[in-house]
Design a protein around this motif. Structure first.
Motif, PDB file in Angstrom:
ATOM      1  N   ALA A 161       0.802  -1.233   0.000  1.00 25.63           N
ATOM      2  CA  ALA A 161       0.000   0.000   0.000  1.00 25.63           C
ATOM      3  C   ALA A 161       0.834   1.284   0.000  1.00 25.63           C
ATOM      4  O   ALA A 161       0.299   2.365  -0.198  1.00 25.63           O
ATOM      5  N   TYR A 162       2.136   1.174   0.196  1.00 25.76           N
ATOM      6  CA  TYR A 162       2.972   2.382   0.163  1.00 25.76           C
ATOM      7  C   TYR A 162       2.970   3.010  -1.222  1.00 25.76           C
ATOM      8  O   TYR A 162       3.039   2.309  -2.232  1.00 25.76           O
ATOM      9  N   ASP A 163       2.912   4.312  -1.258  1.00 27.29           N
ATOM     10  CA  ASP A 163       2.982   5.050  -2.520  1.00 27.29           C
ATOM     11  C   ASP A 163       3.748   6.345  -2.213  1.00 27.29           C
ATOM     12  O   ASP A 163       3.347   7.084  -1.314  1.00 27.29           O
ATOM     13  N   PRO A 164       4.830   6.621  -2.920  1.00 25.95           N
ATOM     14  CA  PRO A 164       5.624   7.810  -2.576  1.00 25.95           C
ATOM     15  C   PRO A 164       4.821   9.105  -2.636  1.00 25.95           C
ATOM     16  O   PRO A 164       5.154  10.081  -1.968  1.00 25.95           O
ATOM     17  N   ASP A 165       3.731   9.049  -3.405  1.00 26.26           N
ATOM     18  CA  ASP A 165       2.920  10.240  -3.616  1.00 26.26           C
ATOM     19  C   ASP A 165       1.838  10.395  -2.542  1.00 26.26           C
ATOM     20  O   ASP A 165       1.065  11.351  -2.578  1.00 26.26           O
ATOM     21  N   MET A 166       1.752   9.473  -1.599  1.00 30.01           N
ATOM     22  CA  MET A 166       0.634   9.506  -0.643  1.00 30.01           C
ATOM     23  C   MET A 166       0.735  10.714   0.299  1.00 30.01           C
ATOM     24  O   MET A 166       1.814  11.262   0.538  1.00 30.01           O
ATOM     25  N   SER A 167      -0.429  11.106   0.836  1.00 26.23           N
ATOM     26  CA  SER A 167      -0.481  12.228   1.787  1.00 26.23           C
ATOM     27  C   SER A 167       0.085  11.792   3.127  1.00 26.23           C
ATOM     28  O   SER A 167       0.190  10.598   3.417  1.00 26.23           O
ATOM     29  N   PHE A 168       0.417  12.752   3.977  1.00 26.26           N
ATOM     30  CA  PHE A 168       0.852  12.418   5.334  1.00 26.26           C
ATOM     31  C   PHE A 168      -0.261  11.667   6.078  1.00 26.26           C
ATOM     32  O   PHE A 168       0.009  10.731   6.843  1.00 26.26           O
ATOM     33  N   GLU A 169      -1.497  12.082   5.842  1.00 28.57           N
ATOM     34  CA  GLU A 169      -2.628  11.433   6.526  1.00 28.57           C
ATOM     35  C   GLU A 169      -2.736   9.966   6.125  1.00 28.57           C
ATOM     36  O   GLU A 169      -2.983   9.094   6.969  1.00 28.57           O
ATOM     37  N   ALA A 170      -2.556   9.694   4.827  1.00 28.08           N
ATOM     38  CA  ALA A 170      -2.623   8.299   4.363  1.00 28.08           C
ATOM     39  C   ALA A 170      -1.436   7.508   4.891  1.00 28.08           C
ATOM     40  O   ALA A 170      -1.558   6.333   5.252  1.00 28.08           O
ATOM     41  N   VAL A 195       4.885   9.553  16.834  1.00 29.49           N
ATOM     42  CA  VAL A 195       4.880   9.923  15.418  1.00 29.49           C
ATOM     43  C   VAL A 195       5.574  11.267  15.222  1.00 29.49           C
ATOM     44  O   VAL A 195       5.346  12.198  15.996  1.00 29.49           O
ATOM     45  N   THR A 196       6.423  11.333  14.207  1.00 29.48           N
ATOM     46  CA  THR A 196       6.964  12.618  13.780  1.00 29.48           C
ATOM     47  C   THR A 196       6.765  12.754  12.274  1.00 29.48           C
ATOM     48  O   THR A 196       7.062  11.826  11.516  1.00 29.48           O
ATOM     49  N   VAL A 197       6.225  13.885  11.874  1.00 24.27           N
ATOM     50  CA  VAL A 197       6.022  14.175  10.457  1.00 24.27           C
ATOM     51  C   VAL A 197       6.885  15.373  10.099  1.00 24.27           C
ATOM     52  O   VAL A 197       6.858  16.393  10.799  1.00 24.27           O
ATOM     53  N   VAL A 205       9.909  20.727  12.586  1.00 17.90           N
ATOM     54  CA  VAL A 205       9.015  19.578  12.762  1.00 17.90           C
ATOM     55  C   VAL A 205       7.594  20.003  12.423  1.00 17.90           C
ATOM     56  O   VAL A 205       7.099  21.008  12.943  1.00 17.90           O
ATOM     57  N   THR A 206       6.954  19.252  11.547  1.00 16.40           N
ATOM     58  CA  THR A 206       5.612  19.614  11.091  1.00 16.40           C
ATOM     59  C   THR A 206       4.559  19.142  12.081  1.00 16.40           C
ATOM     60  O   THR A 206       3.657  19.900  12.456  1.00 16.40           O
ATOM     61  N   HIS A 207       4.658  17.879  12.497  1.00 14.75           N
ATOM     62  CA  HIS A 207       3.749  17.325  13.505  1.00 14.75           C
ATOM     63  C   HIS A 207       4.533  16.355  14.369  1.00 14.75           C
ATOM     64  O   HIS A 207       5.367  15.602  13.854  1.00 14.75           O
ATOM     65  N   GLU A 208       4.214  16.344  15.637  1.00 12.94           N
ATOM     66  CA  GLU A 208       4.866  15.423  16.564  1.00 12.94           C
ATOM     67  C   GLU A 208       3.834  15.113  17.632  1.00 12.94           C
ATOM     68  O   GLU A 208       3.354  16.016  18.312  1.00 12.94           O
ATOM     69  N   PHE A 209       3.476  13.834  17.749  1.00  9.21           N
ATOM     70  CA  PHE A 209       2.417  13.487  18.704  1.00  9.21           C
ATOM     71  C   PHE A 209       2.490  12.019  19.062  1.00  9.21           C
ATOM     72  O   PHE A 209       3.246  11.247  18.456  1.00  9.21           O
ATOM     73  N   ARG A 210       1.684  11.645  20.038  1.00 14.13           N
ATOM     74  CA  ARG A 210       1.633  10.262  20.527  1.00 14.13           C
ATOM     75  C   ARG A 210       0.223   9.711  20.332  1.00 14.13           C
ATOM     76  O   ARG A 210      -0.756  10.404  20.576  1.00 14.13           O
TER      77      ARG A 210
ATOM     78  N   PHE B 239      -6.672   9.615   8.422  1.00 15.80           N
ATOM     79  CA  PHE B 239      -6.213  10.290   9.632  1.00 15.80           C
ATOM     80  C   PHE B 239      -6.393  11.796   9.468  1.00 15.80           C
ATOM     81  O   PHE B 239      -6.355  12.313   8.357  1.00 15.80           O
ATOM     82  N   SER B 240      -6.620  12.482  10.589  1.00 14.53           N
ATOM     83  CA  SER B 240      -6.679  13.946  10.540  1.00 14.53           C
ATOM     84  C   SER B 240      -5.771  14.513  11.611  1.00 14.53           C
ATOM     85  O   SER B 240      -5.747  14.023  12.741  1.00 14.53           O
ATOM     86  N   PHE B 241      -5.018  15.538  11.272  1.00 11.22           N
ATOM     87  CA  PHE B 241      -4.102  16.139  12.243  1.00 11.22           C
ATOM     88  C   PHE B 241      -4.824  17.052  13.231  1.00 11.22           C
ATOM     89  O   PHE B 241      -4.232  17.530  14.190  1.00 11.22           O
ATOM     90  N   ASP B 242      -6.135  17.284  13.005  1.00 10.96           N
ATOM     91  CA  ASP B 242      -6.851  18.270  13.815  1.00 10.96           C
ATOM     92  C   ASP B 242      -6.792  17.965  15.306  1.00 10.96           C
ATOM     93  O   ASP B 242      -6.718  18.867  16.131  1.00 10.96           O
ATOM     94  N   ASP B 243      -6.856  16.664  15.642  1.00  7.73           N
ATOM     95  CA  ASP B 243      -6.974  16.316  17.052  1.00  7.73           C
ATOM     96  C   ASP B 243      -5.628  16.090  17.730  1.00  7.73           C
ATOM     97  O   ASP B 243      -5.572  15.741  18.902  1.00  7.73           O
ATOM     98  N   THR B 244      -4.543  16.215  16.985  1.00  5.32           N
ATOM     99  CA  THR B 244      -3.251  15.928  17.589  1.00  5.32           C
ATOM    100  C   THR B 244      -2.640  17.191  18.173  1.00  5.32           C
ATOM    101  O   THR B 244      -2.969  18.302  17.777  1.00  5.32           O
TER     102      THR B 244
END
Lengths: 248, 248
Positions: A161-170, A195-197, A205-210, B239-244
């Motif tokens: 299912a990996y695709d280099p073009d996929m969104s961060f959400e996917a 998770v780190t995006v 860092v764009t997003h960092e969460f647990r 996934f949505s980043f809204d809640d993180t």
């Protein structure tokens, strides 16, 4: 054990790690296996580790101390001119730690493997896998993601299912499926997940969460994946014995 | 390596094994890892093996010779009064072979693991996993299937899609998906695949055949599964980043 994955995407890098550490099955703990250093606007470096906890904590501490001691900054993650240099100095530090520990015992006990991703001004995002010997390989078009730790259960879905073009959400959805399959099969990989995006050319860092086991989205994916797999399985045509050589 | 799976279903037993053997990556061969003995109307016993080829071939030869030498028939698969006795004598033979080989070298080199399934008049179908030490475990309601060899890649789909009530046709489809995922990830598991289907209380082999890499149905499932997985993956909410907790 441990499970860590770094995905190189067209739009950046997504990294996910579990948090379970165990010595035997009755001595389990939660430790974060992901560390990020950044100079906003200039560089972001994220490190994930699998292996002996004393080794990986020593590695992170040594790398971190160097970023703070002015005299040592020439060998620091924050001063290295390229991600290649960051990987080299991380590998060198790792090799030295393992060598030092091994003088008192079995080398294989103190082993560790590192996934290292990030970007430094003047170059593209890069993702490395660093071995206990201190050498490393880099992700590229043909192998755009790295796993470490308990990699097998979660690999088939990444491959498919990996695709280099996929969104961060996917990509996060994909990683959750891969981690969930692994957690269901192996007691040594456990929630929560870190998770780190990192978005290409953002140099922060764009997003960092647990993600916890009680996370609503995680639960939806975990439960939904079982049902979705059954639908996928049913959608394939059934086998028929008509064409086989029947020995009855 | 090797990959073998035995599935206990309400309607009988389905067993599948790959055929690749390898010593290193440049010395690969094709060997059948599945053997069936039967007395039609009275008993069917199917054995699959993973491990050192000299060990597993010796085991099958010894078990087979005993069925033919009248003096030894009291310790033969064809005379044992129950599947438990069949598993016991198989385990004893396996332990002895490994012990004999190990006198000249490293015990772990000569190790092997056996999946053994079948039915003997007077009892239900039974499925065992026999260890190199000669002891064994039996499949039951909670653990209704056994894998051996390179088990991890193909386990998640078995866990998710297995149903004791499934048809033989669905079970073969499931095993093909599990084997295909494994073959795609590990060079030491390879086509063709051997299949034996045993219908409960029939006391004869119901179906026995080989699936080649060129098999039309295998190709349809292998290609279709990738597409079906992508559909399944897309069907889950994004996934949505809204809640993180966003550190940006």
């Amino acid at each position: 054990m441990t499970y860590c994955v770094g995905l190189m995407l067209d739009r950046g890098i997504v990294m996910m790690s579990d948090t379970r550490t165990n010595a035997g099955v009755d001595n389990i703990s939660i430790f974060k296996k992901m560390t990020t250093w950044q100079v906003p606007g200039e560089r972001v470096v994220t490190l994930m580790s699998a292996g002996n906890l004393a080794t990986t904590q020593a590695l992170v501490s040594i790398l971190d101390e160097r970023t703070k001691a002015p005299g040592e900054r020439k060998s620091s993650l924050l001063d290295a001119p390229s991600m290649f240099q960051v990987a080299t100095l991380t590998g060198n530090a790792l090799r030295r730690i393992i060598k030092d520990s091994s003088q008192a015992g079995n080398r294989s006990t103190f082993t560790a493997t590192i996934l290292l991703g990030g970007q430094i001004q003047g170059s593209s995002p890069r993702l490395f896998k660093i071995y206990p010997e201190g050498n490393f390989i880099e992700a590229g078009e043909d192998t755009p993601f790295f796993q470490t730790g308990e990699t097998k259960y979660g690999k088939p879905i990444l491959v498919r299912a990996y695709d280099p073009d996929m969104s961060f959400e996917a990509a996060i959805k994909l990683l959750i499926v891969s981690f969930d399959s692994t957690i269901k099969a192996n007691l040594s990989v456990g929630m929560p997940l870190d998770v780190t995006v990192y978005e290409k050319d953002s140099f922060r860092v764009t997003h960092e969460f647990r993600i916890t086991a009680e996370d609503e989205y995680f639960t939806i994916v975990s439960n939904g994946w079982g049902a979705a797999l059954k639908v996928a399985f049913s959608s394939l045509p059934d086998f028929s014995f008509d064409d086989t050589e029947n020995v009855t």
